[in-house]
Design a protein around this motif. Structure first.
Motif, PDB file in Angstrom:
ATOM      1  N   ILE A   1      11.145   6.127 -11.641  1.00  8.46           N
ATOM      2  CA  ILE A   1      11.064   5.745 -10.224  1.00  8.46           C
ATOM      3  C   ILE A   1       9.668   5.223  -9.904  1.00  8.46           C
ATOM      4  O   ILE A   1       9.512   4.221  -9.190  1.00  8.46           O
ATOM      5  CB  ILE A   1      11.418   6.951  -9.326  1.00  8.46           C
ATOM      6  N   GLY A   2       8.654   5.889 -10.442  1.00  6.09           N
ATOM      7  CA  GLY A   2       7.290   5.426 -10.230  1.00  6.09           C
ATOM      8  C   GLY A   2       7.073   4.031 -10.792  1.00  6.09           C
ATOM      9  O   GLY A   2       6.405   3.194 -10.174  1.00  6.09           O
ATOM     10  N   ALA A   3       7.642   3.756 -11.975  1.00  5.08           N
ATOM     11  CA  ALA A   3       7.518   2.427 -12.577  1.00  5.08           C
ATOM     12  C   ALA A   3       8.176   1.361 -11.711  1.00  5.08           C
ATOM     13  O   ALA A   3       7.634   0.264 -11.526  1.00  5.08           O
ATOM     14  CB  ALA A   3       8.133   2.432 -13.978  1.00  5.08           C
ATOM     15  N   VAL A   4       9.345   1.679 -11.154  1.00  3.32           N
ATOM     16  CA  VAL A   4      10.054   0.727 -10.293  1.00  3.32           C
ATOM     17  C   VAL A   4       9.264   0.466  -9.017  1.00  3.32           C
ATOM     18  O   VAL A   4       9.102  -0.695  -8.589  1.00  3.32           O
ATOM     19  CB  VAL A   4      11.463   1.251  -9.958  1.00  3.32           C
ATOM     20  N   LEU A   5       8.785   1.520  -8.382  1.00  2.00           N
ATOM     21  CA  LEU A   5       8.018   1.357  -7.147  1.00  2.00           C
ATOM     22  C   LEU A   5       6.739   0.553  -7.391  1.00  2.00           C
ATOM     23  O   LEU A   5       6.350  -0.275  -6.566  1.00  2.00           O
ATOM     24  CB  LEU A   5       7.676   2.723  -6.551  1.00  2.00           C
ATOM     25  N   LEU A   6       6.096   0.803  -8.531  1.00  2.00           N
ATOM     26  CA  LEU A   6       4.894   0.040  -8.860  1.00  2.00           C
ATOM     27  C   LEU A   6       5.227  -1.438  -9.022  1.00  2.00           C
ATOM     28  O   LEU A   6       4.453  -2.302  -8.596  1.00  2.00           O
ATOM     29  CB  LEU A   6       4.277   0.595 -10.146  1.00  2.00           C
ATOM     30  N   SER A   7       6.368  -1.736  -9.615  1.00  2.00           N
ATOM     31  CA  SER A   7       6.807  -3.119  -9.760  1.00  2.00           C
ATOM     32  C   SER A   7       7.006  -3.781  -8.397  1.00  2.00           C
ATOM     33  O   SER A   7       6.586  -4.924  -8.176  1.00  2.00           O
ATOM     34  CB  SER A   7       8.113  -3.186 -10.557  1.00  2.00           C
TER      35      SER A   7
ATOM     36  N   LEU B   1       0.832  -1.203   0.000  1.00  2.00           N
ATOM     37  CA  LEU B   1       0.000   0.000   0.000  1.00  2.00           C
ATOM     38  C   LEU B   1       0.869   1.256   0.000  1.00  2.00           C
ATOM     39  O   LEU B   1       0.634   2.191  -0.783  1.00  2.00           O
ATOM     40  CB  LEU B   1      -0.920  -0.005   1.226  1.00  2.00           C
ATOM     41  N   GLY B   2       1.889   1.288   0.865  1.00  2.00           N
ATOM     42  CA  GLY B   2       2.756   2.450   0.948  1.00  2.00           C
ATOM     43  C   GLY B   2       3.568   2.674  -0.316  1.00  2.00           C
ATOM     44  O   GLY B   2       3.628   3.788  -0.854  1.00  2.00           O
ATOM     45  N   VAL B   3       4.192   1.598  -0.816  1.00  2.00           N
ATOM     46  CA  VAL B   3       5.031   1.719  -2.013  1.00  2.00           C
ATOM     47  C   VAL B   3       4.175   2.011  -3.238  1.00  2.00           C
ATOM     48  O   VAL B   3       4.546   2.807  -4.104  1.00  2.00           O
ATOM     49  CB  VAL B   3       5.860   0.434  -2.207  1.00  2.00           C
ATOM     50  N   GLY B   4       3.009   1.361  -3.322  1.00  2.00           N
ATOM     51  CA  GLY B   4       2.119   1.609  -4.450  1.00  2.00           C
ATOM     52  C   GLY B   4       1.619   3.042  -4.477  1.00  2.00           C
ATOM     53  O   GLY B   4       1.530   3.670  -5.547  1.00  2.00           O
ATOM     54  N   SER B   5       1.297   3.590  -3.310  1.00  2.00           N
ATOM     55  CA  SER B   5       0.840   4.980  -3.241  1.00  2.00           C
ATOM     56  C   SER B   5       1.963   5.932  -3.656  1.00  2.00           C
ATOM     57  O   SER B   5       1.732   6.907  -4.381  1.00  2.00           O
ATOM     58  CB  SER B   5       0.366   5.312  -1.824  1.00  2.00           C
ATOM     59  N   ALA B   6       3.183   5.643  -3.202  1.00  2.00           N
ATOM     60  CA  ALA B   6       4.325   6.473  -3.593  1.00  2.00           C
ATOM     61  C   ALA B   6       4.552   6.411  -5.101  1.00  2.00           C
ATOM     62  O   ALA B   6       4.886   7.417  -5.743  1.00  2.00           O
ATOM     63  CB  ALA B   6       5.582   6.022  -2.852  1.00  2.00           C
ATOM     64  N   ALA B   7       4.364   5.223  -5.680  1.00  2.00           N
ATOM     65  CA  ALA B   7       4.531   5.066  -7.125  1.00  2.00           C
ATOM     66  C   ALA B   7       3.526   5.922  -7.880  1.00  2.00           C
ATOM     67  O   ALA B   7       3.875   6.611  -8.854  1.00  2.00           O
ATOM     68  CB  ALA B   7       4.360   3.596  -7.510  1.00  2.00           C
ATOM     69  N   LEU B   8       2.279   5.899  -7.447  1.00  2.00           N
ATOM     70  CA  LEU B   8       1.243   6.675  -8.128  1.00  2.00           C
ATOM     71  C   LEU B   8       1.490   8.180  -8.006  1.00  2.00           C
ATOM     72  O   LEU B   8       1.221   8.941  -8.943  1.00  2.00           O
ATOM     73  CB  LEU B   8      -0.126   6.318  -7.555  1.00  2.00           C
ATOM     74  N   LEU B   9       2.013   8.618  -6.876  1.00  2.00           N
ATOM     75  CA  LEU B   9       2.324  10.044  -6.700  1.00  2.00           C
ATOM     76  C   LEU B   9       3.461  10.455  -7.634  1.00  2.00           C
ATOM     77  O   LEU B   9       3.428  11.550  -8.223  1.00  2.00           O
ATOM     78  CB  LEU B   9       2.685  10.325  -5.246  1.00  2.00           C
ATOM     79  N   CYS B  10       4.465   9.577  -7.784  1.00  2.00           N
ATOM     80  CA  CYS B  10       5.558   9.881  -8.718  1.00  2.00           C
ATOM     81  C   CYS B  10       5.038   9.964 -10.153  1.00  2.00           C
ATOM     82  O   CYS B  10       5.410  10.861 -10.913  1.00  2.00           O
ATOM     83  CB  CYS B  10       6.648   8.813  -8.625  1.00  2.00           C
TER      84      CYS B  10
END
Length: 396
Positions: free
Chosen positions: A309-315, A288-297
């Motif tokens: 960075i957003g693509a990596v965090l989403l992965s 949840l935390g990493v996915g939310s950060a990915a979407l914000l990026c």
């Protein structure tokens, strides 16, 4: 399980490496067939709407068949189901070079869509049954291998075969791959059927409700649905945002998709040592935390670096979530074929919902802002699961 059937099974390590090879080839053959179909449709002069219809028919049929396929695989056994379902695409692909209109291509993709859920379900069932034996740390290896086939091997193969030999050769190659996979599965897939517990028979819909009444199954299906929708939101609109809104070069924009696919596969293989140490709820909070950060990026980024960075965090978020879900489903006492059907349709429907929802939200908000708005969906899902857990769901 009969003694003969058991003897046909390789050791844990032997199974997983044969299975991984099958998953890579399976993903490559699916991507090869789909890309070749799209290119052939363009060659025939099909409009964007017609091409979209061709691919949508396959996805719609797959979603409709996914859950019933799980119940049929439970009755027929994974080896028989996988082998038989591999023959269908092999025959359809053999006829596709002679399809002269987009309508015939749509019919062909629909027929293939009937077969694919049986193959996917058979592979999921086999993997879930074997996972406790081969080790929970390998819970992400199936999707990782399939991702390599779909995201890397398949597109490269499609570009080479269609460029060098034409569309007919690409269809025949895909059909041959399906046939070889069917034969290969007979050498190591267990011919087992889920044991019958002697309980009174219940209706189809009632049994589906009973399965979703188990906490681990309910949580896995819901989170897989939302994870798939989030990934679909990324893959559907990132090129438009990168090229049209941010003015990035086309190769750079396309590389974001390749980057996301590669890091997803790497995370599923390399990140297993970390993911296996997480508790179920710890993994959900991490995702949840990493996915939310990915979407914000992705939603606020104005440079290639932030989008990457957003693509990596989403992965990382989707990989850890999938790892946890597969682990929980493998430990469930429920029928593996049936829960595989539910899990598959959760992922398929999520992919459709993600792209459709993004398109609808873009009518009321700037397209890139849709990623920021989607954070609310993740938070709402987490809240819904927390509330649902208070309804005395059986954790099995």
């Amino acid at each position: 399980m009969t003694t003969q059937a058991f003897a046909a099974q390789p050791s844990g390590s032997g199974f997983i490496y044969r299975f991984m090879l099958l998953a890579v080839v399976s993903g490559a053959s699916i991507a090869l067939g789909r890309i070749s179909t799209q290119l052939f449709a363009i060659h025939l002069g099909a409009s964007p709407l017609q091409i979209g219809t061709i691919m949508a028919i396959e996805q719609g049929v797959m979603m409709a068949v996914a859950i019933p396929a799980g119940f049929l695989v439970s009755r027929l056994g994974v080896r028989t189901s996988y082998f038989t379902a591999s023959l269908g695409p092999m025959l359809v692909y053999a006829a596709m070079p002679f399809a002269g209109t987009w309508g015939l291509l749509a019919l062909a993709r629909g027929l293939i869509g009937v077969c694919i859920p049986f193959r996917i379900n058979s592979m999921n069932t086999s993997f879930l049954r074997e996972l406790p034996r081969i080790g929970q740390s390998k819970a992400g290896w199936y999707r990782g291998s399939q991702t390599l086939g779909i995201s890397l091997a398949g597109p490269a193969l499609a570009a080479w075969v269609t460029g060098q030999f034409g569309y007919g050769a690409a269809f025949l190659a895909s059909g041959v791959m399906f046939g070889l996979m069917g034969v290969a599965s007979l050498t190591f897939f267990p011919e087992t059927r889920e044991p019958q517990d002697g309980a009174p028979k219940v209706g189809f819909l009632r049994e589906v409700r009973q399965l979703l009444g188990k906490r681990s199954i309910f949580e896995s299906c819901v989170t897989e649905h939302v994870s798939s929708a989030t990934t679909s939101l990324f893959t559907t609109f990132i090129l438009i945002i990168a090229i049209q809104q941010l003015g990035l070069p086309r190769p750079a924009a396309v590389s974001l998709l390749a980057f996301q696919g590669c890091t997803t596969a790497a995370s599923l293989f390399v990140g297993s040592r970390l993911y296996v140490k997480m508790s179920r709820h710890g993994a959900y909070l991490w995702s949840l935390g990493v996915g939310s950060a990915a979407l914000l990026c992705l939603g606020l980024g104005q440079s290639y670096a932030l989008l990457a960075i957003g693509a990596v965090l989403l992965s990382l978020a989707s990989s850890s979530l999938h790892f946890q879900n597969m682990t929980q489903l493998s430990l469930s006492s429920a029928n593996k074929s049936k829960i595989s059907g539910l899990y598959n349709v959760a992922g398929m429907s999520g992919g459709v919902i993600g792209s459709m929802s993004g398109g609808l939200l873009s009518r009321v908000a700037p397209l890139q802002s849709v990623y920021v708005l989607w954070v609310a969906v993740l938070l709402a899902t987490a809240a819904a699961i927390a509330l649902h857990n208070r309804w005395n769901l059986v954790d099995a």
